[in-house]
Design an enzyme around this catalytic site. Structure first.
Site, PDB file in Angstrom:
ATOM      1  N   TYR A  31     -12.413  -2.086  -4.498  1.00  0.00           N
ATOM      2  CA  TYR A  31     -12.760  -2.609  -2.989  1.00  0.00           C
ATOM      3  C   TYR A  31     -14.524  -2.566  -3.176  1.00  0.00           C
ATOM      4  CZ  TYR A  31      -8.340  -2.154  -0.489  1.00  0.00           C
ATOM      5  OH  TYR A  31      -6.973  -2.446  -0.162  1.00  0.00           O
ATOM      6  N   ARG A  73       2.659  -6.109   9.092  1.00  0.00           N
ATOM      7  CA  ARG A  73       1.912  -5.205   9.513  1.00  0.00           C
ATOM      8  C   ARG A  73       2.626  -4.643  11.018  1.00  0.00           C
ATOM      9  NH1 ARG A  73      -3.698  -7.092   7.384  1.00  0.00           N
ATOM     10  NH2 ARG A  73      -4.100  -5.782   5.643  1.00  0.00           N
ATOM     11  N   HIS A  98      -2.067  -5.360   1.502  1.00  0.00           N
ATOM     12  CA  HIS A  98      -3.304  -5.941   1.056  1.00  0.00           C
ATOM     13  C   HIS A  98      -2.950  -7.546   0.672  1.00  0.00           C
ATOM     14  CE1 HIS A  98      -7.182  -7.368  -0.568  1.00  0.00           C
ATOM     15  NE2 HIS A  98      -6.519  -7.766  -1.725  1.00  0.00           N
ATOM     16  N   ASN A 152      -2.110   0.265   6.749  1.00  0.00           N
ATOM     17  CA  ASN A 152      -1.625  -1.014   7.143  1.00  0.00           C
ATOM     18  C   ASN A 152      -0.906  -1.933   6.282  1.00  0.00           C
ATOM     19  OD1 ASN A 152      -3.611  -1.816   5.533  1.00  0.00           O
ATOM     20  ND2 ASN A 152      -4.745  -2.729   6.953  1.00  0.00           N
ATOM     21  N   GLU A 206      -9.440 -10.829  -7.891  1.00  0.00           N
ATOM     22  CA  GLU A 206      -8.580  -9.684  -7.657  1.00  0.00           C
ATOM     23  C   GLU A 206      -7.317  -9.622  -8.507  1.00  0.00           C
ATOM     24  OE1 GLU A 206      -9.447  -9.207  -3.024  1.00  0.00           O
ATOM     25  OE2 GLU A 206      -7.504  -9.883  -3.409  1.00  0.00           O
ATOM     26  N   PHE A 253     -15.993   2.378   6.635  1.00  0.00           N
ATOM     27  CA  PHE A 253     -14.532   2.733   6.264  1.00  0.00           C
ATOM     28  C   PHE A 253     -14.446   2.896   4.750  1.00  0.00           C
ATOM     29  CE2 PHE A 253     -14.706  -2.121   6.839  1.00  0.00           C
ATOM     30  CZ  PHE A 253     -14.069  -2.459   5.496  1.00  0.00           C
ATOM     31  N   LYS A 300       0.815  -1.312   0.084  1.00  0.00           N
ATOM     32  CA  LYS A 300      -0.128  -0.074  -0.023  1.00  0.00           C
ATOM     33  C   LYS A 300       0.952   1.172   0.076  1.00  0.00           C
ATOM     34  CE  LYS A 300      -4.253  -2.082   2.132  1.00  0.00           C
ATOM     35  NZ  LYS A 300      -5.131  -1.900   3.215  1.00  0.00           N
TER      36      LYS A 300
HETATM   37  P1  RTP Z   1      -7.059  -6.408   3.278  1.00  0.00           P
HETATM   38  O1  RTP Z   1      -8.245  -6.650   2.580  1.00  0.00           O
HETATM   39  O2  RTP Z   1      -6.567  -4.966   2.997  1.00  0.00           O
HETATM   40  O3  RTP Z   1      -5.909  -7.433   2.864  1.00  0.00           O
HETATM   41  O4  RTP Z   1      -7.012  -6.462   4.655  1.00  0.00           O
HETATM   42  P2  RTP Z   1      -8.012  -7.432   5.571  1.00  0.00           P
HETATM   43  O5  RTP Z   1      -8.444  -8.289   4.571  1.00  0.00           O
HETATM   44  O6  RTP Z   1      -7.346  -7.529   6.630  1.00  0.00           O
HETATM   45  O7  RTP Z   1      -9.285  -6.526   5.863  1.00  0.00           O
HETATM   46  P3  RTP Z   1     -10.769  -6.123   5.285  1.00  0.00           P
HETATM   47  O8  RTP Z   1     -11.706  -6.550   6.341  1.00  0.00           O
HETATM   48  O9  RTP Z   1     -10.620  -6.849   4.116  1.00  0.00           O
HETATM   49  O10 RTP Z   1     -10.628  -4.413   4.926  1.00  0.00           O
HETATM   50  C1  RTP Z   1      -9.896  -4.052   3.929  1.00  0.00           C
HETATM   51  C2  RTP Z   1      -9.214  -2.619   4.387  1.00  0.00           C
HETATM   52  O11 RTP Z   1     -10.047  -1.476   5.093  1.00  0.00           O
HETATM   53  C3  RTP Z   1      -9.205  -1.200   6.142  1.00  0.00           C
HETATM   54  N1  RTP Z   1     -10.251  -1.237   7.186  1.00  0.00           N
HETATM   55  N2  RTP Z   1     -10.592  -0.344   8.133  1.00  0.00           N
HETATM   56  N3  RTP Z   1     -11.441   1.362  10.198  1.00  0.00           N
HETATM   57  C4  RTP Z   1     -11.978  -0.231   9.988  1.00  0.00           C
HETATM   58  O12 RTP Z   1     -12.716  -0.484  11.026  1.00  0.00           O
HETATM   59  C5  RTP Z   1     -11.463  -0.759   9.017  1.00  0.00           C
HETATM   60  N4  RTP Z   1     -11.501  -1.991   8.864  1.00  0.00           N
HETATM   61  C6  RTP Z   1     -10.891  -2.289   7.738  1.00  0.00           C
HETATM   62  C7  RTP Z   1      -8.171  -1.571   6.281  1.00  0.00           C
HETATM   63  O13 RTP Z   1      -7.180  -0.878   5.450  1.00  0.00           O
HETATM   64  C8  RTP Z   1      -8.286  -3.043   5.775  1.00  0.00           C
HETATM   65  O14 RTP Z   1      -6.876  -3.627   5.341  1.00  0.00           O
HETATM   66 MG    MG Z   2      -9.621  -8.106   3.006  1.00  0.00          MG
END
Ligand code: RTP
Ligand code: MG
Length: 143
Positions: free
Chosen positions: A51, A104, A117, A114, A128, A59, A11
Site C-alpha cells: 500500500y 462489499r 481489494h 471492506n 500488484e 487512513f 481481506k
Molecule cells: P482497494 O484499493 O482496497 O481495492 O479499494 P479502493 O480502490 O476502493 O480504495 P482506495 O482508495 O485504493 O483505498 C484503499 C483502502 O483503504 C481504505 N480506505 N479508508 N477511511 C478512509 O477514508 C479510507 N479510504 C480508503 C479502504 O479499506 C480501501 O479499500
Molecule cells: Mg485502491
C-alpha cells in the site's frame, strides 16, 4: 474488449467470515478465471510495501493495521475487461455506498473492513501482481 489480468485480495474480515468460496463463485460466474492464488498472513512490512502508494494518506496506518489482523486470500483474475469487471463486482469502497448485490454490500462491515481489494488500472494491476506472484506462479488456461 481485451483479456486482462487483475490482482484481488479477500481481506482478513471476509476470510474470517468464511466466504472465500462465495466470493470465488462470483468471480467464476462472471467470467473471471483464477489463474493464481495464495493465502498469506502479511507482515507489517509487506502490507506497507503493498500500500506504499497510500503512505501519505490519513487512513494509511489503519489500513495497514487492519490488513495484518489475519490471513488474506490473494488471487490473480483473468478475463475480458477483468479490471473494471472486478471493480463492479466489488462495489464502492465504503460498503454504505456499495450497490446491492456487490461483494462489499453483502460482506463488508466498514470502510476498513471492506472485504476485498481490486486493482484500479492496468499499471497498478501489473505492479500488484508482481508484488506477490512470480511469473511462473501464474497458470493461464491451456484448454
Ligand atoms: P482497494 O484499493 O482496497 O481495492 O479499494 P479502493 O480502490 O476502493 O480504495 P482506495 O482508495 O485504493 O483505498 C484503499 C483502502 O483503504 C481504505 N480506505 N479508508 N477511511 C478512509 O477514508 C479510507 N479510504 C480508503 C479502504 O479499506 C480501501 O479499500
Ligand atoms: Mg485502491
Amino acid at each position: 474488449m481485451a483479456i486482462e489480468r487483475t490482482f484481488s485480495i479477500i481481506k482478513p474480515d471476509a476470510v474470517a467470515k468464511n466466504v472465500i468460496g462465495e466470493i470465488y463463485s462470483r468471480f467464476e460466474k462472471n467470467g473471471l478465471q483464477i489463474i493464481a492464488a495464495k493465502m498469506l498472513h502479511m507482515t507489517r512490512e509487506q502490507a506497507e510495501g503493498f500500500y506504499a502508494v497510500h503512505k501519505e494518506r490519513p487512513f494509511f496506518k489503519d489500513l495497514v493495521d487492519f490488513m495484518i489482523t489475519g490471513p488474506v486470500m490473494m488471487q490473480v483474475l483473468e478475463g475480458e475487461d477483468a479490471i473494471a469487471k472486478n471493480r463492479d463486482l466489488m462495489g464502492a469502497t465504503n460498503p454504505k455506498e456499495a450497490a446491492p448485490g456487490t461483494i462489499r454490500a453483502d460482506f463488508a462491515d466498514s470502510i476498513d473492513a471492506n472485504a476485498v481489494h481490486g486493482s484500479d488500472a492496468p499499471e497498478t494491476a501489473q505492479q500488484e501482481i508482481a508484488f506477490f506472484f512470480t511469473e511462473n506462479e501464474l497458470c493461464p488456461r491451456t484448454r
